[in-house]
Design a protein around this motif. Sequence first.
Motif, PDB file in Angstrom:
ATOM      1  N   GLY A  33       0.722  -1.157   0.035  1.00 32.67           N
ATOM      2  CA  GLY A  33      -0.044  -0.084   0.024  1.00 32.67           C
ATOM      3  C   GLY A  33       0.796   1.272  -0.097  1.00 32.67           C
ATOM      4  O   GLY A  33       0.276   2.313  -0.024  1.00 32.67           O
ATOM      5  N   PHE A  34       2.114   1.132   0.091  1.00 32.66           N
ATOM      6  CA  PHE A  34       2.921   2.331   0.110  1.00 32.66           C
ATOM      7  C   PHE A  34       3.168   2.882  -1.355  1.00 32.66           C
ATOM      8  O   PHE A  34       2.978   2.290  -2.306  1.00 32.66           O
ATOM      9  CB  PHE A  34       4.401   1.811   0.485  1.00 32.66           C
ATOM     10  N   ALA A  35       3.291   4.210  -1.457  1.00 36.00           N
ATOM     11  CA  ALA A  35       3.212   4.755  -2.686  1.00 36.00           C
ATOM     12  C   ALA A  35       4.704   4.734  -3.440  1.00 36.00           C
ATOM     13  O   ALA A  35       4.524   4.729  -4.769  1.00 36.00           O
ATOM     14  CB  ALA A  35       2.928   6.383  -2.519  1.00 36.00           C
ATOM     15  N   ARG A  36       5.630   4.479  -2.817  1.00 31.50           N
ATOM     16  CA  ARG A  36       6.942   4.521  -3.526  1.00 31.50           C
ATOM     17  C   ARG A  36       7.627   3.374  -2.710  1.00 31.50           C
ATOM     18  O   ARG A  36       7.618   3.053  -1.661  1.00 31.50           O
ATOM     19  CB  ARG A  36       7.707   5.849  -3.033  1.00 31.50           C
ATOM     20  N   ALA A  37       8.609   2.820  -3.563  1.00 30.39           N
ATOM     21  CA  ALA A  37       9.653   1.752  -3.169  1.00 30.39           C
ATOM     22  C   ALA A  37      10.958   1.820  -3.847  1.00 30.39           C
ATOM     23  O   ALA A  37      10.841   2.315  -4.957  1.00 30.39           O
ATOM     24  CB  ALA A  37       9.090   0.400  -3.479  1.00 30.39           C
ATOM     25  N   ALA A  38      11.983   1.507  -3.098  1.00 31.42           N
ATOM     26  CA  ALA A  38      13.167   1.671  -3.796  1.00 31.42           C
ATOM     27  C   ALA A  38      14.201   0.596  -3.302  1.00 31.42           C
ATOM     28  O   ALA A  38      14.109   0.152  -2.110  1.00 31.42           O
ATOM     29  CB  ALA A  38      13.798   3.046  -3.366  1.00 31.42           C
ATOM     30  N   LEU A  39      14.960   0.207  -4.281  1.00 27.05           N
ATOM     31  CA  LEU A  39      15.972  -0.939  -3.819  1.00 27.05           C
ATOM     32  C   LEU A  39      17.295  -0.228  -3.558  1.00 27.05           C
ATOM     33  O   LEU A  39      17.650   0.260  -4.847  1.00 27.05           O
ATOM     34  CB  LEU A  39      16.194  -2.031  -4.882  1.00 27.05           C
ATOM     35  N   LEU A  40      17.842  -0.336  -2.738  1.00 30.01           N
ATOM     36  CA  LEU A  40      19.145   0.496  -2.414  1.00 30.01           C
ATOM     37  C   LEU A  40      20.347  -0.523  -2.321  1.00 30.01           C
ATOM     38  O   LEU A  40      20.360  -1.805  -1.490  1.00 30.01           O
ATOM     39  CB  LEU A  40      18.954   1.482  -1.317  1.00 30.01           C
ATOM     40  N   ARG A  41      21.667  -0.053  -2.478  1.00 30.87           N
ATOM     41  CA  ARG A  41      22.664  -0.795  -2.232  1.00 30.87           C
ATOM     42  C   ARG A  41      23.357  -0.112  -1.178  1.00 30.87           C
ATOM     43  O   ARG A  41      23.572   1.181  -1.206  1.00 30.87           O
ATOM     44  CB  ARG A  41      23.611  -0.946  -3.603  1.00 30.87           C
ATOM     45  N   ASP A  42      23.969  -0.919  -0.089  1.00 27.90           N
ATOM     46  CA  ASP A  42      24.498  -0.397   1.039  1.00 27.90           C
ATOM     47  C   ASP A  42      26.010   0.298   0.665  1.00 27.90           C
ATOM     48  O   ASP A  42      26.575  -0.481  -0.065  1.00 27.90           O
ATOM     49  CB  ASP A  42      24.389  -0.945   2.349  1.00 27.90           C
ATOM     50  N   ALA A  43      26.669   1.282   1.163  1.00 28.77           N
ATOM     51  CA  ALA A  43      27.922   1.747   0.757  1.00 28.77           C
ATOM     52  C   ALA A  43      28.326   2.583   2.056  1.00 28.77           C
ATOM     53  O   ALA A  43      28.672   3.690   2.115  1.00 28.77           O
ATOM     54  CB  ALA A  43      28.026   2.697  -0.271  1.00 28.77           C
ATOM     55  N   PRO A  44      28.492   1.749   3.395  1.00 27.50           N
ATOM     56  CA  PRO A  44      28.871   2.322   4.428  1.00 27.50           C
ATOM     57  C   PRO A  44      30.056   3.119   4.527  1.00 27.50           C
ATOM     58  O   PRO A  44      30.312   4.069   5.235  1.00 27.50           O
ATOM     59  CB  PRO A  44      28.630   1.386   5.557  1.00 27.50           C
ATOM     60  N   ALA A  45      30.945   2.500   3.669  1.00 30.14           N
ATOM     61  CA  ALA A  45      32.215   3.128   3.844  1.00 30.14           C
ATOM     62  C   ALA A  45      32.333   4.461   3.203  1.00 30.14           C
ATOM     63  O   ALA A  45      33.389   5.254   3.568  1.00 30.14           O
ATOM     64  CB  ALA A  45      33.367   2.375   2.991  1.00 30.14           C
ATOM     65  N   MET A  46      31.297   4.767   2.488  1.00 31.45           N
ATOM     66  CA  MET A  46      31.120   6.159   1.685  1.00 31.45           C
ATOM     67  C   MET A  46      30.413   7.059   2.499  1.00 31.45           C
ATOM     68  O   MET A  46      29.829   8.097   2.030  1.00 31.45           O
ATOM     69  CB  MET A  46      31.036   6.085   0.223  1.00 31.45           C
TER      70      MET A  46
END
Length: 591
Positions: A209-222
């Motif tokens: 039911g959310f309007a938006r969705a994103a698939l993210l790659r983690d980059a904690p070192a940056m």
Amino acid sequence: MGYQPLADSDPPYAQTLMGSPGASHGFGGHAAGQGQARPGDGPITLDPLVGPVLAPIEIDPRKPTTLGRSSTCEAKLADEAVSRRHASIAFRDGVWFITDLGSTHGTYVNNSRLEAEGMSPLRAGDMVRVGPWTFRVRMGPASHASSSLVDEISPASRQRVERVEERELAAISQTRLNLLMECAAAVVGVEDERALAQVVLRAAIEGSGFARAALLRDAPAMGDVEVVMDIDAFAKPGQSGTFSKSLISEARKGEMVKLVVEEGGGASASIMMLRIQTALCAPIKVGDDVTGFLYLDARQGEQKSKPGSGIHLRASGGVPQDAATFVQAVARMCALAMGNLSRVQLERRQVELLRDLSAAREAQVMIMPPETAEVGGVRYAMRMKSGRYVAGDLFDVVILDAHRTAIFLGDVAGKGISAAILMATAQTYLNAALKHSGDPALAVRLANEHICAHAASNKFISLWLGVFDSRSRTVTHVDAGHGHWLVARSGGRAERNSTSGGIPLGIDADFEYASETLELATGDRLVVFSDGVVEQPGPEGDMFQIDRAIAALEPSRTVDTDAAFLFDSVLAFAKTDSLADDTTVASVAFM
């Protein structure tokens, strides 16, 4: 519309540094897109994601980098689970490679363990595990950084990050269960990460039911995340989204979390500006590592429904109980599919690499002379082992007439397929030049001109070439920057020989090479070898060197035992069958 992370103090339409909206950058595999550095343009960086605190490791394409516990390693990893010389990373022929160096606990690429002494290509986004550390491969120097995460929550703020409790993940409606089954069937057939992202994000929107969705790659070192793909059900142009830094930080711990903004204000400026009411973030875990996130949000005044489904998210921002369950299940499904895609991609790369290397190796074997033979009044014995699947050393025997035989041994700078091709070219050209003129100095000069005209500027060959005359029992030889040869006298120690020499082939097309003459008495042998002998490191990092070569030849009295004793001494010193460089030993004597 794409998600574009903002800082609280940033203007609302700040541009992301990680790529254009909606672009696919890969996930757990190689990154692609506008602005992406190509492998040969500069160094790569291993960004630590999991393990003890460690700075990013930058690797220069001009020289191999060894990872391990030893003080001689370029990248020192101080942990008992890491071998002294654990793995090496090098750039060859336009491709980055990682090689396991016989480590005890293994080297992993995308959760697949390399075989002992095995090699695999590396691409941006690959996950590399060594001991307790998991690194992500990034193209570019360690100093590069960007800032995409926002909205640090202050104590006075009325927005908060909450862990999604187990009781909220306990049930799921039949509608969402059906969507999950459809999603599971769809991800099985995807062939790349972009197709997987499309399936996962559309399922997440329809089922939550959310309007938006994103698939993210983690980059904690940056200190950042990268957008793999995003979908906006409302698709309002010109309006930018945001990712909550606090939400991402909590999700990195491996649990699903939600952001709730209470009525009455108090949220960060960027959250208020975009009227974000609630957000949900589920970690994507490949193996034990959090490598990315499934991120969803909803905003005031918006609602998303699937006609006839009963799935509905009100503007109040509440997260339906089974919607959280659904999103967590989709995230886990995505993680499994990501892991499978990474393994399949790695296996394909290794199969292609081995096929190419095997073909090159077969071609080399076809042009090599036998390991032992008697020709033109001389007897020789030779042993060769490539540092990789194909060799950059060249060795050949050319019969000039009934009494004269030319033998040469050379070492091409570098390893891999390009060195093997240059080796084959030089070997063929020298063979033809010797048969045409019979003059070793002229043959070397002509080969040098050819290599200077056709090889890359950073490719050269050190070479020793001698013409053995059985009537005069002399050797007329040219040493072109090689230097690795000894004369083993009958009943005595092997000894070095002074020679004026010359420069390696491929540096100066106008260089004039000169030959010298050496007499060999009955029982004397001339032993020539590549630099892989003297430069082979032992377990502690010290090299074999010339004195050990002289000692290894002392008990020998024949060409066969010369080659065997010296070669076996190198293997014993290295304490491994996988040598650091191409290694060739040849011994020649008059009959």
